[in-house]
Write a protein that holds these residues in place. Structure first.
Motif, PDB file in Angstrom:
ATOM      1  N   LYS A 180      66.370  10.948 -29.584  1.00  0.00           N
ATOM      2  CA  LYS A 180      67.435  11.077 -30.587  1.00  0.00           C
ATOM      3  C   LYS A 180      68.794  10.611 -30.030  1.00  0.00           C
TER       4      LYS A 180
ATOM      5  N   LYS B 202      64.750   5.765 -32.870  1.00  0.00           N
ATOM      6  CA  LYS B 202      65.132   7.113 -33.324  1.00  0.00           C
ATOM      7  C   LYS B 202      64.139   7.733 -34.301  1.00  0.00           C
ATOM      8  N   THR B 203      63.148   6.958 -34.737  1.00  0.00           N
ATOM      9  CA  THR B 203      62.128   7.549 -35.605  1.00  0.00           C
ATOM     10  C   THR B 203      61.151   8.398 -34.783  1.00  0.00           C
ATOM     11  N   TYR B 204      61.185   8.242 -33.463  1.00  0.00           N
ATOM     12  CA  TYR B 204      60.300   9.059 -32.622  1.00  0.00           C
ATOM     13  C   TYR B 204      60.976  10.381 -32.297  1.00  0.00           C
ATOM     14  N   SER B 205      60.223  11.463 -32.382  1.00  0.00           N
ATOM     15  CA  SER B 205      60.819  12.790 -32.226  1.00  0.00           C
ATOM     16  C   SER B 205      61.412  13.014 -30.839  1.00  0.00           C
ATOM     17  N   GLU B 206      60.842  12.361 -29.834  1.00  0.00           N
ATOM     18  CA  GLU B 206      61.343  12.602 -28.469  1.00  0.00           C
ATOM     19  C   GLU B 206      62.625  11.843 -28.170  1.00  0.00           C
TER      20      GLU B 206
END
Ligand code: BES
Ligand code: ZN
Ligand code: ZN
Length: 489
Positions: free
Chosen positions: A47, A41-45
């Motif tokens: 969530k 979830k730290t990646y923007s793509e």
């Protein structure tokens, strides 16, 4: 093939680990899994939104070679179908990655609005059904199905889930069997061959098998089936599968329309996609596969399947509009349109099933009318019954397995539309409208006392385009539905 896996997830090796992820909150109890989700979830793509997807290779903390995160949206809106879809997507990804085993991390049911049993069932169903590939007629078999599908659970869930993988596998194997029959080309499943194929599949399952050939049908005076079969070189059959356990509870008679190809006959179909009319035996495929599943599950009820099989073809011997035939029941029918052939074979099968087996409940499944598709679209089946309890049980079972059904009316006064000047009844209505209802009312004239429901699956039996856990072709619609409905009744 389907297994529940317990132990330490950090130590389980797998080609692909799939973790379903919700958008609004954490749904996993396992610490190692939670940690992976946090990182994802730290990646923007990614969530956890519906459709979100992220793939890690050899992440720290687990032994899995690849970890796939699939978003399932907000927990409030998560149901079994979201999980079937996620599992289907995961298995498709595994196939594309050429991985031979898939492990799915079970979300904690207490964090979802559904119980642990439906969660497990849905994941196994989606994965098993999504793993089905129909490439029998292709030389180049590009895709290999996954060999092992596991769901990783904690000890409490393992207890609750006992028996689920085996049961799902049995039922879904039958769904796949029905799918393949429907997808099979019509030149390879004309009535004689389709009958043999059913016999082969039902053999050694503790099922009594009877095949009536054309002389038998003549002896039984099954004028409806004989008239539809008259135009084809491949003569009509009727297959009867009887699963009868000792001290059986209820008796179910399931009747399935088995038109191996519907050209329309002398009222030949114009335009449209005639090649899809190979799916017109979808009812028979579902019924045969359901009896086989019931036998493998060792159902306590007697389950009889009656499948009239014909090919509806135009020829010098074919039935004509205007013909009057005498059906098995003794009633005469005027043929208004040779393309309304499904109901002609069903009335003989229904009357025969009721007379011979005296079922407590009789259900027929048929790709019966284009009108039902106009009414409900391609994904929802129409349920017709004068027995409210029965139709409600079918609709509820459909919700559970996500083979959706909608109750349709059978208004008494519409029966007038079926009046014939020359015979007891006519096989089409005199109005352009309400074709699915007219067909159901026509059938009802040939059922005497049994509790009976008719399910029109013209829409959902076949899909042109694949989706998360069903590829293009036959869907096997109705197997999971009938098994669920019979258990709930
Ligand atoms: N097999 C068709 C119904 C069908 C249509 C199934 C499209 C799947 C997709 C059936 O035998 C048929 O032709 N019905 C006619 C009835 C009409 C002649 C009264 C129809 O629906 O048009
Ligand atoms: Zn037809
Ligand atoms: Zn048809």
């Amino acid at each position: 093939m389907l297994k529940i896996k317990t132990g330490d997830i950090k130590a389980i090796s797998t080609g692909l680990l799939m973790i379903p992820v919700a958008e609004d909150k954490s749904i996993h109890g396992n610490k190692a899994v939670e940690k992976l989700v946090e990182t994802a979830k730290t990646y923007s793509e990614f969530k956890g939104r519906k459709g979100d997807e992220l793939l890690f290779y050899q992440p720290e903390g687990v032994k899995a070679v690849r970890v796939l995160f699939l978003g399932i949206g907000n927990t409030a809106a998560v149901g079994p179908e979201s999980l079937r879809k996620a599992a289907g997507k995961a298995v498709k990804k595994a196939i594309r990655l050429r991985v031979s085993d898939l492990l799915i991390s079970l979300p904690d049911a207490r964090k979802l609005p559904i119980g642990v049993t439906p969660v497990l069932r849905a994941l196994f169903e989606g994965a098993y059904l999504g793993n089905h590939i129909f490439d029998y007629y292709k030389a180049d078999k590009k895709q290999t199905p996954v060999k092992q599908i596991g769901v990783f659970v904690n000890d409490a869930a393992a207890k609750a889930g006992r028996g689920i993988p085996e049961r799902v596998e049995t039922v879904c194997k039958s769904t796949v069997l029905a799918r393949e029959w429907v997808s099979m080309p019509p030149n390879e499943k004309r009535p004689d061959r389709f009958a043999r194929s059913i016999v082969k599949a039902a053999d050694k399952e503790g099922i009594d098998i009877t095949v009536l050939d054309e002389p038998d049908l003549k002896k039984n005076k099954m004028g409806g089936i004989l008239s539809v079969g008259a135009g084809s070189k491949s003569r009509a059959r009727m297959v009867i599968l009887d699963y009868k356990p000792k001290k059986a509870g209820k008796t179910y008679a399931l009747v399935g329309k088995g038109v191996t190809f519907d050209s329309g006959g002398i009222n030949i179909k114009s335009g449209g996609s005639l090649e899809d009319m190979k799916m017109d035996m979808g009812g028979a495929a579902t019924v045969a596969a359901t009896v086989i599943a019931a036998a493998r599950l060792k159902s306590k009820d007697r389950v009889v399947g009656v499948m009239p099989l014909v090919e509806n073809m135009p020829s010098g011997d074919a039935a004509r509009p205007g013909d009057i035939i005498r059906s098995y029941s003794g009633k005469t029918v005027e043929i208004g349109n040779t393309d309304a052939e499904g109901r002609m074979i069903l009335i003989d099968a229904l009357a025969y099933a009721e007379k011979l087996f005296k079922p407590d409940i009789m259900i027929d499944m048929a790709t019966l009318t284009g009108a039902c598709i106009v009414a409900l679209g391609e994904k929802i089946a129409g349920v017709f019954s004068a027995d409210k309890k029965l139709s409600e049980a079918i609709v509820a079972a459909g919700e559970t397995v996500y083979e959706r059904c909608w109750e349709m009316p059978m208004p008494d006064d519409y029966k007038e539309l079926l009046k014939s000047d020359f015979a007891d009844i006519r096989n089409i209505g005199s109005s352009r409208w309400g074709g699915a209802i007219a067909a159901a009312l026509f059938l009802s004239d040939f059922v005497e006392n049994a509790r009976w429901a008719h399910i029109d699956i013209a829409g959902p039996a076949y899909v042109k385009k694949g989706s998360d856990y069903c590829e293009a072709g036959g869907t096997g619609f109705g197997v999971r539905l009938l098994i669920e409905a019979m258990e709930s009744l």
